[in-house]
Write a protein that holds these residues in place. Sequence first.
Motif, PDB file in Angstrom:
ATOM      1  N   TYR A  15      29.569  32.986  57.655  1.00  0.00           N
ATOM      2  CA  TYR A  15      28.449  32.578  56.586  1.00  0.00           C
ATOM      3  C   TYR A  15      28.530  31.919  55.803  1.00  0.00           C
ATOM      4  N   ALA A  16      27.229  31.428  54.888  1.00  0.00           N
ATOM      5  CA  ALA A  16      26.807  30.363  53.777  1.00  0.00           C
ATOM      6  C   ALA A  16      26.208  30.649  52.439  1.00  0.00           C
ATOM      7  N   PRO A  17      27.269  31.071  51.807  1.00  0.00           N
ATOM      8  CA  PRO A  17      26.027  32.538  50.764  1.00  0.00           C
ATOM      9  C   PRO A  17      25.459  30.601  50.065  1.00  0.00           C
ATOM     10  N   LYS A  58      31.092  27.143  42.386  1.00  0.00           N
ATOM     11  CA  LYS A  58      31.074  26.686  41.121  1.00  0.00           C
ATOM     12  C   LYS A  58      32.612  27.776  40.213  1.00  0.00           C
ATOM     13  N   GLU A  59      33.369  26.870  39.208  1.00  0.00           N
ATOM     14  CA  GLU A  59      34.084  27.427  38.329  1.00  0.00           C
ATOM     15  C   GLU A  59      33.739  28.787  37.516  1.00  0.00           C
ATOM     16  N   TRP A  60      34.525  29.768  37.586  1.00  0.00           N
ATOM     17  CA  TRP A  60      34.038  30.516  36.789  1.00  0.00           C
ATOM     18  C   TRP A  60      34.853  30.614  35.680  1.00  0.00           C
ATOM     19  N   HIS A  61      34.217  31.641  34.991  1.00  0.00           N
ATOM     20  CA  HIS A  61      34.033  32.025  33.483  1.00  0.00           C
ATOM     21  C   HIS A  61      35.692  31.266  33.117  1.00  0.00           C
ATOM     22  N   GLU A  62      35.149  30.796  32.286  1.00  0.00           N
ATOM     23  CA  GLU A  62      36.801  30.260  31.370  1.00  0.00           C
ATOM     24  C   GLU A  62      37.945  31.743  31.245  1.00  0.00           C
ATOM     25  N   GLY A  63      39.066  32.192  31.504  1.00  0.00           N
ATOM     26  CA  GLY A  63      40.165  32.776  31.298  1.00  0.00           C
ATOM     27  C   GLY A  63      39.436  34.302  32.425  1.00  0.00           C
ATOM     28  N   VAL A  64      38.333  33.975  32.844  1.00  0.00           N
ATOM     29  CA  VAL A  64      38.405  35.310  33.512  1.00  0.00           C
ATOM     30  C   VAL A  64      38.396  35.086  34.926  1.00  0.00           C
ATOM     31  N   ALA A  65      39.103  35.165  36.401  1.00  0.00           N
ATOM     32  CA  ALA A  65      39.842  35.284  37.148  1.00  0.00           C
ATOM     33  C   ALA A  65      38.525  35.875  38.679  1.00  0.00           C
ATOM     34  N   GLY A  66      37.800  35.289  39.018  1.00  0.00           N
ATOM     35  CA  GLY A  66      37.109  35.608  39.649  1.00  0.00           C
ATOM     36  C   GLY A  66      36.176  33.885  40.890  1.00  0.00           C
ATOM     37  N   ASP A  67      37.217  33.019  40.752  1.00  0.00           N
ATOM     38  CA  ASP A  67      36.012  32.355  41.712  1.00  0.00           C
ATOM     39  C   ASP A  67      35.621  32.962  42.804  1.00  0.00           C
ATOM     40  N   GLY A  68      34.607  32.453  43.608  1.00  0.00           N
ATOM     41  CA  GLY A  68      34.329  33.289  44.409  1.00  0.00           C
ATOM     42  C   GLY A  68      32.882  34.175  44.855  1.00  0.00           C
ATOM     43  N   LEU A  69      32.910  34.490  43.594  1.00  0.00           N
ATOM     44  CA  LEU A  69      31.577  35.695  43.154  1.00  0.00           C
ATOM     45  C   LEU A  69      30.456  35.150  42.691  1.00  0.00           C
ATOM     46  N   ASP A  76      37.792  32.745  49.006  1.00  0.00           N
ATOM     47  CA  ASP A  76      38.575  33.071  48.127  1.00  0.00           C
ATOM     48  C   ASP A  76      37.586  34.270  47.763  1.00  0.00           C
ATOM     49  N   GLY A  77      36.232  33.935  47.640  1.00  0.00           N
ATOM     50  CA  GLY A  77      35.317  35.008  47.420  1.00  0.00           C
ATOM     51  C   GLY A  77      34.669  36.217  48.741  1.00  0.00           C
ATOM     52  N   MET A  78      34.739  35.669  50.013  1.00  0.00           N
ATOM     53  CA  MET A  78      34.739  36.192  51.308  1.00  0.00           C
ATOM     54  C   MET A  78      35.407  36.971  51.611  1.00  0.00           C
TER      55      MET A  78
END
Length: 229
Positions: A83-85, A92-103, A216-218
């Motif tokens: 699908y396409a969110p 976009k890049e997640w919060h600096e220092g936090v792993a969470g791309d695609g969320l 990655d988030g999917m």
Amino acid sequence: MTEPLEDVDIGRIYGLLSECFKHPDEQFTEDVGAGALEAELEPVAETLDIEYETGVDPDLVPESAAAFDNEYISLFEAFETPYAPAVESPYKEWHEGVAGDGLLDGPPADDMRERYATLDIEIPDAYMPDHLALLLEYASLLVEAGTEEQHRVFVADHLDWLPAFRKLVADAAADAPFHRRYVTVTDAVVRAVRQDLGIEEPDAETVQTMLSRVEDGMEGVPEEKTFRP
């Protein structure tokens, strides 16, 4: 473009396109089926040399708002995969220092919350702050306020993910012909705005990085869901 963008009421067009990315209700379904939306957007598309399949045929709009909404959630909310969110944060890049791309609910959402708070505008419960429908509404407000530099910065910072979004829509499983059409139109309109404002197009590497973040988030999204009645 055959004519300059100044010949187009871009604030009005942002507003119309915003409606295309909200959950369709009965009134919107009726208006689209009657050709009201197409009547306003087709001349703009012609002015901006945007090529897409025009007209309203029986396959474009389902007979009921519920069926129309099922197409919407299939394409944009993972009721069919891939699908396409229609939300900025996953790209976009997640919060600096936090792993969470695609969320969801990343830095773009935080920025939009601040922007809406400044204007004392309440964010609808049905949408994330950085949902495309709300981003387009906000862009419309900037244009109507005559804040050209703020508009330019906003387009550069918050609408640069549309080429990646359009690619995901092209590869998505859902049919959703109406929403596919207006993803194409929206991406092309924003491309014309970038050109008019002197903003560079996102390059291929940037677009691919955004696509990778979303992918990655999917991971782990289930393939079978229950449709709304």
